[in-house]
Design a protein around this motif. Structure first.
Motif, mmCIF file in Angstrom:
data_model
loop_
_atom_site.group_PDB
_atom_site.id
_atom_site.type_symbol
_atom_site.label_atom_id
_atom_site.label_comp_id
_atom_site.label_asym_id
_atom_site.label_seq_id
_atom_site.Cartn_x
_atom_site.Cartn_y
_atom_site.Cartn_z
ATOM 1 N N ARG A 78 7.217 5.670 -2.868
ATOM 2 C CA ARG A 78 6.835 6.673 -1.864
ATOM 3 C C ARG A 78 5.626 6.099 -1.130
ATOM 4 N N VAL A 79 5.789 5.904 0.177
ATOM 5 C CA VAL A 79 4.745 5.303 1.005
ATOM 6 C C VAL A 79 4.095 6.401 1.836
ATOM 7 N N HIS A 80 2.781 6.543 1.713
ATOM 8 C CA HIS A 80 2.014 7.524 2.468
ATOM 9 C C HIS A 80 1.475 6.841 3.717
ATOM 10 N N LEU A 81 1.643 7.510 4.856
ATOM 11 C CA LEU A 81 1.253 6.937 6.140
ATOM 12 C C LEU A 81 0.427 7.929 6.944
ATOM 13 N N ARG A 82 -0.380 7.384 7.841
ATOM 14 C CA ARG A 82 -1.123 8.182 8.819
ATOM 15 C C ARG A 82 -0.906 7.539 10.168
ATOM 16 N N ALA A 83 -0.583 8.359 11.157
ATOM 17 C CA ALA A 83 -0.395 7.824 12.507
ATOM 18 C C ALA A 83 -1.711 7.297 13.047
ATOM 19 N N GLU A 84 -1.647 6.157 13.724
ATOM 20 C CA GLU A 84 -2.863 5.587 14.307
ATOM 21 C C GLU A 84 -3.437 6.493 15.389
ATOM 22 N N ALA A 85 -2.565 7.255 16.063
ATOM 23 C CA ALA A 85 -3.010 8.085 17.178
ATOM 24 C C ALA A 85 -3.598 9.422 16.743
ATOM 25 N N SER A 86 -3.411 9.806 15.480
ATOM 26 C CA SER A 86 -3.869 11.121 15.048
ATOM 27 C C SER A 86 -4.083 11.155 13.541
ATOM 28 N N GLU A 87 -5.299 11.464 13.133
ATOM 29 C CA GLU A 87 -5.618 11.592 11.704
ATOM 30 C C GLU A 87 -4.775 12.677 11.048
ATOM 31 N N ALA A 88 -4.407 13.712 11.820
ATOM 32 C CA ALA A 88 -3.689 14.852 11.257
ATOM 33 C C ALA A 88 -2.201 14.573 11.042
ATOM 34 N N PHE A 89 -1.664 13.542 11.676
ATOM 35 C CA PHE A 89 -0.238 13.252 11.578
ATOM 36 C C PHE A 89 -0.004 12.354 10.373
ATOM 37 N N ARG A 90 0.505 12.982 9.300
ATOM 38 C CA ARG A 90 0.755 12.248 8.063
ATOM 39 C C ARG A 90 2.248 12.223 7.798
ATOM 40 N N VAL A 91 2.724 11.081 7.350
ATOM 41 C CA VAL A 91 4.150 10.863 7.117
ATOM 42 C C VAL A 91 4.314 10.253 5.737
ATOM 43 N N ARG A 92 5.420 10.591 5.097
ATOM 44 C CA ARG A 92 5.754 9.973 3.826
ATOM 45 C C ARG A 92 7.160 9.404 3.945
ATOM 46 N N SER A 93 7.337 8.173 3.462
ATOM 47 C CA SER A 93 8.637 7.514 3.467
ATOM 48 C C SER A 93 9.005 7.147 2.043
ATOM 49 N N ARG A 94 10.281 7.310 1.699
ATOM 50 C CA ARG A 94 10.768 6.900 0.379
ATOM 51 C C ARG A 94 11.711 5.725 0.586
ATOM 52 N N ILE A 95 11.340 4.570 0.018
ATOM 53 C CA ILE A 95 12.131 3.354 0.150
ATOM 54 C C ILE A 95 12.296 2.721 -1.224
ATOM 55 N N THR A 96 13.114 1.697 -1.301
ATOM 56 C CA THR A 96 13.287 1.015 -2.585
ATOM 57 C C THR A 96 12.086 0.120 -2.866
ATOM 58 N N LEU A 97 11.866 -0.147 -4.126
ATOM 59 C CA LEU A 97 10.794 -1.051 -4.527
ATOM 60 C C LEU A 97 11.021 -2.427 -3.914
ATOM 61 N N GLU A 98 12.267 -2.887 -3.909
ATOM 62 C CA GLU A 98 12.568 -4.193 -3.321
ATOM 63 C C GLU A 98 12.207 -4.231 -1.841
ATOM 64 N N SER A 99 12.505 -3.166 -1.107
ATOM 65 C CA SER A 99 12.156 -3.124 0.319
ATOM 66 C C SER A 99 10.642 -3.174 0.507
ATOM 67 N N ALA A 100 9.914 -2.430 -0.319
ATOM 68 C CA ALA A 100 8.449 -2.435 -0.222
ATOM 69 C C ALA A 100 7.902 -3.828 -0.480
ATOM 70 N N GLU A 101 8.486 -4.520 -1.450
ATOM 71 C CA GLU A 101 8.047 -5.887 -1.759
ATOM 72 C C GLU A 101 8.401 -6.844 -0.624
ATOM 73 N N LEU A 102 9.602 -6.729 -0.081
ATOM 74 C CA LEU A 102 10.012 -7.608 1.023
ATOM 75 C C LEU A 102 9.131 -7.426 2.258
ATOM 76 N N LEU A 103 8.689 -6.173 2.496
ATOM 77 C CA LEU A 103 7.804 -5.916 3.635
ATOM 78 C C LEU A 103 6.350 -6.282 3.333
ATOM 79 N N GLY A 104 6.046 -6.493 2.056
ATOM 80 C CA GLY A 104 4.665 -6.802 1.677
ATOM 81 C C GLY A 104 3.742 -5.613 1.893
ATOM 82 N N LEU A 105 4.244 -4.415 1.630
ATOM 83 C CA LEU A 105 3.449 -3.210 1.883
ATOM 84 C C LEU A 105 2.237 -3.140 0.965
ATOM 85 N N ARG A 106 1.130 -2.706 1.536
ATOM 86 C CA ARG A 106 -0.095 -2.466 0.796
ATOM 87 C C ARG A 106 -0.956 -1.509 1.624
#
Length: 183
Positions: free
Chosen positions: A66-94
């Motif tokens: 589960r990846v927690h995100l905040r829009a660069e244009a707005s502190e109030a705009f928060r998004v959550r994405s659910r992806i596979t562990l392999e996808s997160a690793e391939l994207l190098g998410l941190r």
């Protein structure tokens, strides 16, 4: 009516499209990549909702992340994405990395804002907005809604919802419908 800013945006989009196509064409003869690989670099998408975001947190849950995100244009705009562990690793998410959060308009549900549709306290994937455009349809109405001054979302309301321009709405999307891409 298209504004001057709209004309400038379209002109910039056309210039980028032309530059991308030219770069792909110039690259193809100088690479050993399989046919079509370079052309995929110029991919465009049908996803109408695209928001530049920053990763603010990552929760590993077995083979899912589960990846927690905040829009660069707005502190109030928060998004959550659910992806596979392999996808997160391939994207190098941190935490701190910039990504594009993408979502099909058909995955976004727009409902009239009321006590029954209040946004949850955590604020992820449910946003209050104001309708700026409606395109009526027999299977539902396509809604464009403004979230503050800098963000907009395109989604759909149920047939007969009766929304109008300036109606207050809640827009919701499942976290599995949020796709992540690197800039």
């Amino acid at each position: 009516m298209l504004t001057e800013a709209g004309r400038q945006l379209l002109s910039a989009a056309h210039a980028l499209q032309s530059a991308r196509a030219s770069a792909v064409q110039n690259m193809q003869p100088h690479t050993d990549l399989p046919a079509g690989t370079a052309a995929r670099l110029a991919i465009r998408t049908s996803m109408r909702n695209q928001w530049p975001c920053v990763v603010t947190g990552i929760e590993v849950q077995g083979h899912l992340v589960r990846v927690h995100l905040r829009a660069e244009a707005s502190e109030a705009f928060r998004v959550r994405s659910r992806i596979t562990l392999e996808s997160a690793e391939l994207l190098g998410l941190r935490t701190g990395i910039r990504v594009q959060a993408l979502c099909k308009a058909t995955a976004v549900r727009a409902v009239r804002d009321s006590k029954d549709t209040a946004v949850d306290a955590d604020g992820f994937n449910a946003w209050n907005g104001s309708v700026t455009r409606i395109s009526r349809g027999s299977l539902g109405d396509e809604i464009t809604a403004a979230l503050g001054a800098t963000l907009q979302i395109v989604g759909f309301s149920a047939p007969g919802e009766g929304l109008r321009v300036r109606s207050r709405v809640v827009l919701k999307v499942d976290e599995s419908a949020i796709v992540l891409a690197l800039d």
